[in-house]
Design a protein around this motif. Structure first.
Motif, mmCIF file in Angstrom:
data_model
loop_
_atom_site.group_PDB
_atom_site.id
_atom_site.type_symbol
_atom_site.label_atom_id
_atom_site.label_comp_id
_atom_site.label_asym_id
_atom_site.label_seq_id
_atom_site.Cartn_x
_atom_site.Cartn_y
_atom_site.Cartn_z
ATOM 1 N N LEU A 112 0.861 -1.175 0.000
ATOM 2 C CA LEU A 112 0.000 0.000 0.000
ATOM 3 C C LEU A 112 0.902 1.231 0.000
ATOM 4 O O LEU A 112 1.795 1.356 0.839
ATOM 5 C CB LEU A 112 -0.901 0.012 1.237
ATOM 6 C CG LEU A 112 -1.696 1.298 1.506
ATOM 7 C CD1 LEU A 112 -2.684 1.565 0.383
ATOM 8 C CD2 LEU A 112 -2.414 1.206 2.847
ATOM 9 N N THR A 113 0.708 2.104 -0.977
ATOM 10 C CA THR A 113 1.468 3.355 -1.047
ATOM 11 C C THR A 113 0.548 4.512 -0.682
ATOM 12 O O THR A 113 -0.514 4.673 -1.285
ATOM 13 C CB THR A 113 2.031 3.578 -2.466
ATOM 14 O OG1 THR A 113 2.912 2.514 -2.799
ATOM 15 C CG2 THR A 113 2.801 4.884 -2.528
ATOM 16 N N LEU A 114 0.958 5.294 0.302
ATOM 17 C CA LEU A 114 0.176 6.453 0.734
ATOM 18 C C LEU A 114 0.929 7.726 0.381
ATOM 19 O O LEU A 114 2.136 7.835 0.632
ATOM 20 C CB LEU A 114 -0.058 6.406 2.247
ATOM 21 C CG LEU A 114 -0.913 5.234 2.765
ATOM 22 C CD1 LEU A 114 -0.940 5.232 4.287
ATOM 23 C CD2 LEU A 114 -2.321 5.319 2.224
ATOM 24 N N ALA A 115 0.246 8.668 -0.213
ATOM 25 C CA ALA A 115 0.907 9.916 -0.588
ATOM 26 C C ALA A 115 -0.129 11.009 -0.798
ATOM 27 O O ALA A 115 -1.223 10.742 -1.297
ATOM 28 C CB ALA A 115 1.725 9.728 -1.865
ATOM 29 N N PRO A 116 0.201 12.237 -0.437
ATOM 30 C CA PRO A 116 -0.710 13.355 -0.709
ATOM 31 C C PRO A 116 -0.852 13.590 -2.208
ATOM 32 O O PRO A 116 -0.080 13.077 -3.021
ATOM 33 C CB PRO A 116 -0.023 14.546 -0.020
ATOM 34 C CG PRO A 116 0.907 13.944 0.972
ATOM 35 C CD PRO A 116 1.361 12.660 0.361
ATOM 36 N N PHE A 139 2.643 -7.123 4.591
ATOM 37 C CA PHE A 139 1.993 -6.246 3.620
ATOM 38 C C PHE A 139 2.473 -4.829 3.897
ATOM 39 O O PHE A 139 1.837 -4.072 4.629
ATOM 40 C CB PHE A 139 0.468 -6.337 3.754
ATOM 41 C CG PHE A 139 -0.278 -5.766 2.579
ATOM 42 C CD1 PHE A 139 -0.614 -6.562 1.499
ATOM 43 C CD2 PHE A 139 -0.628 -4.421 2.542
ATOM 44 C CE1 PHE A 139 -1.295 -6.044 0.418
ATOM 45 C CE2 PHE A 139 -1.304 -3.897 1.472
ATOM 46 C CZ PHE A 139 -1.644 -4.714 0.395
ATOM 47 N N PRO A 140 3.612 -4.436 3.315
ATOM 48 C CA PRO A 140 4.238 -3.161 3.668
ATOM 49 C C PRO A 140 3.429 -1.942 3.240
ATOM 50 O O PRO A 140 2.684 -1.984 2.257
ATOM 51 C CB PRO A 140 5.583 -3.210 2.928
ATOM 52 C CG PRO A 140 5.364 -4.170 1.815
ATOM 53 C CD PRO A 140 4.384 -5.188 2.320
ATOM 54 N N VAL A 141 3.601 -0.875 3.992
ATOM 55 C CA VAL A 141 2.984 0.409 3.689
ATOM 56 C C VAL A 141 4.099 1.418 3.425
ATOM 57 O O VAL A 141 4.977 1.616 4.258
ATOM 58 C CB VAL A 141 2.096 0.898 4.849
ATOM 59 C CG1 VAL A 141 1.514 2.269 4.528
ATOM 60 C CG2 VAL A 141 0.990 -0.105 5.135
#
Length: 519
Positions: free
Chosen positions: A127-131, A414-416
């Motif tokens: 899962l990639t989180l980014a503004p 499950f890396p973030v």
């Protein structure tokens, strides 16, 4: 005897044809030298030396030649950023704010999560989180492009596809979809609906590429028992989300060696002496209606009923239950891809920060977004990912203090990843792009592109307070686009053409900020 001068010695070495032979009796032996008649006046130099001298002279002439005429700002045609820096004929990467078309060949990897783009081009689940505007789309494009088509079966799920499933879901639970976009109409969206989204996307993509697959590739399909073939066909027809049934007919008939046509179904099975069963057909319709994220297309269901009736397997399918078996069907289909077709499905999900159910004017509908994100990392989903049935690669927006990673039971498996830009990484990225442009610039440019700090005149004490407020690559792109316009307008009177002034920076930042907020 008087000493002989150097000049006289030289004359003595050169024979004089006007003197008699006797006059030279006491002269020293002349120096013998073999000369190349082609060397002419430069007989003491090699050809290579002569060429080097010529090139040096020509180079000096070009280098020292005044450029006042060709690059003068008095000529209106020269008051152009791209002309001045020799960028004609190439695309200026800064003029593209997004990478939606996936055509960009520039990616500054040091500022992006290192775990996504593997050296062996392998797929992974994460899962990639980014503004907004930080590079999710760009890295998603590169990730998708690196996956080997012989090892993986990528299924790209973007905003357009997601909107279709959300729209169908909302219509089934709400009558007013306009109001629904302004509140949490997705509060009842569950992991089952997310499972439908994955399964339907896989099926639809498979049917899209199916006609291009050879019989050798499809041999495992032909080798299935009739019961397993029918189970597969049932899943394919039930979860197909594209318009029409022609592609489904092609699939069914190629696998079964039949000639089913949806508009002739009733006639076809009556010819076989199979009675029409309204109750069974209604059962199929009801089951399709229970799949809240899918449109229960009656035409598609008619084809399914016709095939089951025509193959005389109604008894095995009269109690079919779709909604209860979503994850079992997802597991069976992904394992078929993995173990029989030898291509692991990779679900790549991006674009939800453009969805009107989740964002309006860049403001998140936090409740709806959280509900959707939590279902994507539910236990049913992650269990199948951990079993290596498929890969799930998600590129999601980072919103406020909501920590979706807290909903993941196995973060170690499950890396973030988070994409974060600092001032230094953004400057490095800008220099990286400018260098790329310099490498492709034309020879007759007036000047090479400077580094980013020089271009924006960062040494001027009034400028850093604006430049330091650039936080993302997208905002940087908007700013440079606007800055080029400002510098073009001022080129005639600028003391340093195409080096930003304070006024250029102030106006460019203001316009870029408006565009960023609007988009």
């Amino acid at each position: 005897m008087e000493p002989v001068t150097t000049n006289e010695m030289k004359h003595r070495h050169i024979p004089d044809n006007n003197r008699s032979h006797n006059d030279n009796r006491n002269a020293p032996e002349p120096e013998i030298r073999v000369e190349n008649p082609n060397d002419g006046a430069l007989s003491g130099l090699s050809k290579g030396s002569i060429i080097s001298i010529v090139l040096f002279v020509v180079g000096c002439f070009i280098y020292l030649a005044p450029k006042d005429v060709s690059c003068s700002m008095e000529n209106a045609e020269n008051r152009d950023f791209e002309r001045y820096y020799g960028l004609g004929g190439q695309t200026n990467p800064f003029t593209k704010a997004t990478a939606d078309d996936c055509q960009s060949d520039i990616i500054y990897r040091p500022a992006l999560p290192q775990g996504i783009l593997q050296s062996d081009n392998s797929a992974s689940s994460f899962l990639t989180l980014a503004p907004y505007g930080t590079g999710k789309t760009l890295i998603r494009c590169k990730y998708n492009q690196t996956l080997s088509p012989t090892k993986y079966f990528p299924v790209l799920i973007l905003n357009k596809q997601i909107s279709g499933y959300l729209e169908t879901f909302v219509k089934k639970i709400e009558t007013n979809t306009t109001v629904c976009r302004e509140k949490n109409c997705l509060k009842d969206w569950t992991e089952n609906e997310y499972g439908q989204l994955l399964l339907s996307s896989l099926v639809t993509r498979f049917i899209e590429v199916f006609p291009k697959m050879s019989n050798t590739e499809l041999q495992p399909l032909f080798e299935l028992s009739i019961e397993k073939q029918m189970r597969l066909i049932t899943t394919i027809i039930s979860y197909y989300s594209a318009v029409g049934t022609v592609e489904l007919e092609t699939f069914v008939n190629r696998i079964l060696g039949t000639k089913y046509k949806t508009n002739e179904i009733q006639h076809q099975y009556m010819e076989k002496g199979v009675a029409y069963n309204e109750k069974l057909y209604t059962h199929f319709i009801n089951e399709a209606n229970r799949l809240l994220a899918l449109d229960p297309n009656p035409t598609r269901i008619r084809l399914l009923y016709g095939v089951i009736a025509g193959q005389q397997v109604k008894n095995q399918f009269e109690n079919i239950q779709l909604e209860e078996n979503i994850f079992n069907d997802l597991r069976e289909l992904t394992l078929f891809f993995r173990d029989k077709l030898h291509r692991i499905p990779v679900f790549i999900i991006d674009g939800i920060d453009e969805n009107e159910y989740f964002f309006q004017n860049n403001k998140p509908n936090k409740d709806s977004l959280e509900a959707f994100c939590r279902t994507s990392v539910s236990n049913q989903i992650i269990t199948q990912v951990m079993a290596n049935n498929f890969h799930l690669s998600m590129f999601y927006p980072k919103i406020g203090d909501f920590k979706i990673e807290d909903a993941i039971g196995r973060v170690d498996k499950f890396p973030v990843y988070e994409i974060k830009w600092t001032k230094n990484s953004l400057f490095n990225y800008a220099d990286y792009v400018l260098r790329h442009m310099n490498e492709k610039a034309s020879y007759d440019r007036c000047k090479s592109l400077p580094n980013f700090e020089t271009l924006v005149n960062y040494s001027d004490k009034s400028i850093p307070k604006y430049i330091d407020r650039l936080k993302t690559p997208r905002m940087l792109h908007y700013f440079i686009q606007e800055l080029i316009i400002q510098m073009n307008n001022d080129a005639r009177h600028a003391s340093k053409p195409f080096i930003a002034t304070v006024e250029n920076v102030v106006h460019a930042y203001a316009n870029a900020e408006k565009r960023f907020v609007k988009n």
